[in-house]
Design a protein around this motif. Structure first.
Motif, PDB file in Angstrom:
ATOM      1  N   UNK A 384       1.522  -7.740   7.793  1.00 29.27           N
ATOM      2  CA  UNK A 384       0.747  -8.413   6.514  1.00 29.27           C
ATOM      3  C   UNK A 384       1.714  -6.961   5.540  1.00 29.27           C
ATOM      4  N   UNK A 385       2.457  -6.767   5.644  1.00 28.13           N
ATOM      5  CA  UNK A 385       2.422  -5.503   4.951  1.00 28.13           C
ATOM      6  C   UNK A 385       3.904  -6.107   4.428  1.00 28.13           C
ATOM      7  N   UNK A 386       4.618  -7.418   4.732  1.00 26.47           N
ATOM      8  CA  UNK A 386       5.789  -7.900   4.148  1.00 26.47           C
ATOM      9  C   UNK A 386       5.529  -9.749   3.904  1.00 26.47           C
ATOM     10  N   UNK A 387       3.689  -9.120   3.169  1.00 24.90           N
ATOM     11  CA  UNK A 387       3.884 -10.724   3.133  1.00 24.90           C
ATOM     12  C   UNK A 387       4.099 -11.018   1.968  1.00 24.90           C
ATOM     13  N   UNK A 388       5.354  -9.837   0.595  1.00 27.02           N
ATOM     14  CA  UNK A 388       5.849 -10.591   0.130  1.00 27.02           C
ATOM     15  C   UNK A 388       7.254 -10.658  -0.183  1.00 27.02           C
ATOM     16  N   UNK A 389       7.725 -11.182   0.526  1.00 27.77           N
ATOM     17  CA  UNK A 389       8.819 -11.790   1.222  1.00 27.77           C
ATOM     18  C   UNK A 389       9.316 -13.390   2.228  1.00 27.77           C
TER      19      UNK A 389
END
Length: 754
Positions: A384-389
């Motif tokens: 969830x911490x890298x959902x923007x990738x």
């Protein structure tokens, strides 16, 4: 033109990355922007006592000391406690930001929604053909797109709390929360509360042990505090903890010489990171754990604790059945004693079903009824911490959301991937150490300042490190390895060594001589981030490094050459119930001699202001806390020498002042025996003149002795203590009084045993 760097996350990792880019590269190399969705910095770590916006309770005590929870060139304040509370860690980060990151643009309250690699036809402002188009959103600026040369993921491994599917099966009347959401009993139950029952804690690793101990302490405090309980009937609740396997539980202070009859004590990480106990050069002790390696570590843990934990509960015993398996470790000062006392009950197995009828555990098919609430300590999903990738990047880094330990596969100890050379990661692994976070930030700075992993300008040490790196293969192999360690990223000391070699850094020696420890009779060599300072330090940075090293060395000398921290170890180990046998011998016929036989209970609760109002108010005004204290209750029968037997009881309040490192005993009020009245005595520990080895049960050694005195009107109480430890735990202890006055002349000698 400087290269623009987008850092996602303004917690420890983001701040360390910003600082390194600004200070470890030539001036003007990087233009840094920090983004965080919160309106404050700190990430997990709140910056004040009332901050409930993070995943960590502001008053939670860190399970590593200030010597490990630090960066290399910012020492903690001189008055900092050894084990800081979470909000104090947040304040440390605020000081770090002010000192080292003022050159970065800080965009708080701004969420990164999307980060896309630039196409081949697009260039960044610095002229680079590769970079990132980053879309952000905030209440102040709305949606916004910007282009950066580099992107650093510092958004933390604890992305989203995970709840197993069974969590949705509880009926609507039972509160169900994740352990990161727990703050207090009223928050769990509401003001109305219930009539009692079991608080089910599911999950047997770090967070499970910690939250079970925390809730039990809150129940004890609510039951035994002189103030009104925050919930009805707190004495009607217990904690029921479900663990899949027994786990070693360490207290916050352990002994670097656990077999001594009067063992010295230090914060647990100072002993754990003593490099004198390691073969040099260091090799990685984490990852795949062989049967032989597992047995060695289990043996070390048992020596450290002085027990296989069966004295607390058979369910917690680490037996030969378990010692071939990879060891698991948790940290809690009171969990084990709460289990021994029965406030926490342990069941082994997996939660199979949860319903209005209760919980079922497999494979034993054990049924647990009367459930009042459920707390899941089941970890976090990092993806969830890298959902923007974008999906292409996630595929390149082998994203596996279901693997909570090895979520991504990255090169050189979790820092980058060759398929995305302008993308970096800092602190993106489970239980990241601050020293490693700082090293990861330095690594990325050096890599990008030199032009990237394929640049001919790479320093030889960095090039050699990249060529020999097998981090990705190692991570992928651990995903299917049933013998993977609890924290598979790597051994802390080894990681620090490996990063230092790649960066061409040397571990600095201690400032002066250090205490020597048996059996090797070597000086302690304690690893802290300050042992690896940057290659080029300013004068002010160097002063911080020296200050930090002095603090660590002073702490080590204090623990090993004086009685420092012994009061803390005694206070922790008193929790629970003791068998008490006491003889009274009077020299005056007006006071009969006799024997008391009964029990003594140390009931933990939050510190109260009774008897120390001025000190309490001053401490609260400074934002501090009084910690915890015990309500001491002894009950039993006194049989006089003339044959008369009667019921006897007495009460005291026992306190530990962490700032003074002082244990004290207080009389209680006659009209309210839960409240402290005035000081009876402070306990002064006596440094033993010589040391020896304990007998099998720790009863033969000299132990820690202490003394105190108290004048009560005309009567003087001469008080003597003897505390017999077996490693970190009190095995038994003695308390003797000699009382003399115009009308009194007697001695009291009591022995407390479990």
């Amino acid at each position: 033109m400087p290269k623009r760097v987008c850092i996602v996350g303004a917690g420890p990792s983001g701040l360390a990355a910003a600082k390194s880019l600004l200070h470890d590269a030539p001036p003007g190399t990087f233009d840094v922007t920090l983004f965080d969705s919160k309106t404050r910095i700190g990430g997990l770590w709140p910056s004040h006592k009332d901050d409930s916006t993070g995943l960590v309770h502001p008053c939670m005590v860190a399970n590593q000391s200030i010597h490990t929870v630090q960066f290399s060139d910012l020492a903690w304040p001189e008055d900092a406690l050894q084990l800081p509370r979470a909000w104090k860690v947040g304040q440390y980060l605020a000081a770090y930001l002010e000192r080292y990151c003022s050159g970065a643009k800080l965009r708080l309250g701004t969420r990164v929604d999307r980060a896309e690699p630039l196409g081949a036809s697009t260039t960044t402002s610095s002229g680079s053909p590769s970079g990132w188009r980053v879309r952000t959103c905030s209440t102040q600026e709305g949606e916004r797109e910007e282009v950066f040369d580099h992107l650093i993921v510092a958004s933390g491994f604890f992305g989203k709390p995970t709840l197993p599917p069974v969590s949705s099966h509880a009926h609507h009347g039972i509160p169900v929360i994740h352990s990161s959401q727990y703050r207090s009993l009223p928050d769990l139950f509401g003001k109305a509360g219930r009539s009692g029952g079991k608080i089910l804690v599911v999950g047997g690793q770090m967070s499970g042990v910690e939250i079970a101990g925390t809730i039990a302490a809150h129940l004890s405090s609510a039951t035994h505090s002189p103030e009104p309980s925050p919930i009805p009937n707190p004495d009607k609740y217990t904690v029921h903890h479900i663990v899949q396997q027994p786990i070693w539980v360490f207290p916050l202070y352990t002994s670097p010489n656990p077999t001594a009859s009067a063992p010295p004590f230090l914060p647990l990480d100072l002993g754990s990171y003593n490099l004198s106990n390691r073969v040099q050069p260091l090799t990685n002790s984490q990852g795949h754990i062989s049967t032989e390696a597992a047995k060695v570590v289990h043996s070390i843990y048992q020596t450290t604790l002085g027990t296989d934990q069966s004295i607390f509960s058979p369910k917690l015993a680490i037996t030969t059945t378990h010692t071939g398996n990879p060891p698991y470790l948790a940290v809690s000062d009171n969990y084990l004693e709460f289990v021994r006392s029965g406030l926490i009950t342990v069941s082994q197995g997996k939660l199979e079903a949860l319903s209005t009828e209760g919980a079922t555990i497999s494979p034993s098919n054990e049924h647990i009824g009367d459930i009042a609430a459920v707390v899941f300590a089941t970890g976090f999903e990092a993806s969830a911490s890298i959902s923007y990738l974008p999906a292409s990047v996630k595929e390149a880094i082998s994203l596996s959301p279901s693997d909570l330990n090895n979520t991504v596969a990255l090169a050189f100890h979790g820092t980058y991937h060759s398929d995305a050379p302008n993308l970096g990661f800092v602190g993106f692994y489970r239980s990241a150490y601050w020293g490693v976070i700082e090293m990861q930030a330095r690594f990325l700075t050096a890599l990008w300042a030199a032009g990237g992993p394929s640049s001919p300008s790479l320093p030889s040490s960095l090039k050699e490190a990249l060529n020999s790196d097998t981090s990705i293969e190692r991570t992928l192999s651990l995903r299917a390895d049933p013998r993977a360690s609890q924290f598979p990223m790597g051994d802390y000391a080894w990681l620090m060594q490996d990063f230092a070699a790649a960066l061409g850094l040397e571990r600095s020696p201690p400032l002066g001589s250090m205490p020597r420890l048996p059996p090797a009779d070597k000086e302690m060599d304690i690893l802290t981030p300050a042992r690896y300072p940057s290659a080029s330090l300013t004068e002010s940075q160097r002063a911080e490094v020296v200050k930090s090293l002095k603090q660590t060395e002073a702490t080590a000398w204090g623990g090993l050459s004086s009685a420092k921290f012994v009061a803390k170890a005694v206070f922790r180990s008193l929790l629970g119930e003791w068998k008490l046998e006491r003889d009274l011998v009077s020299k005056l016929p007006s006071h009969p001699s006799g024997r008391f036989s009964g029990t003594a209970k140390f009931l933990i609760r939050d510190g109260t202001r009774d008897g120390r109002e001025a000190q309490f108010d001053a401490l609260v005004a400074e934002g501090g806390e009084l910690g915890q204290e015990y309500l001491y209750i002894e009950e039993g029968d006194f049989t006089a020498s003339n044959g008369l037997t009667f019921r006897a009881t007495r009460r005291y309040v026992w306190r530990y002042d962490e700032r003074k490192d002082k244990l004290s005993v207080w009389f209680v009020k006659t009209d309210d025996q839960k409240r402290a009245d005035y000081l009876f005595h402070e306990v002064d520990f006596v440094l033993p003149k010589e040391d020896g080895e304990d007998g099998e049960n720790g009863e033969n050694g000299k132990g820690w002795e202490a003394k105190a005195g108290h004048l009560c009107i005309d009567d003087f109480y001469d008080v003597k203590y003897k505390f017999n430890f077996k490693a970190v735990n009190l095995w038994d202890w003695q308390l003797a009084y000699s009382v003399k006055g115009p009308k009194k002349d007697y001695t009291i000698d009591g022995i407390y045993s479990r």
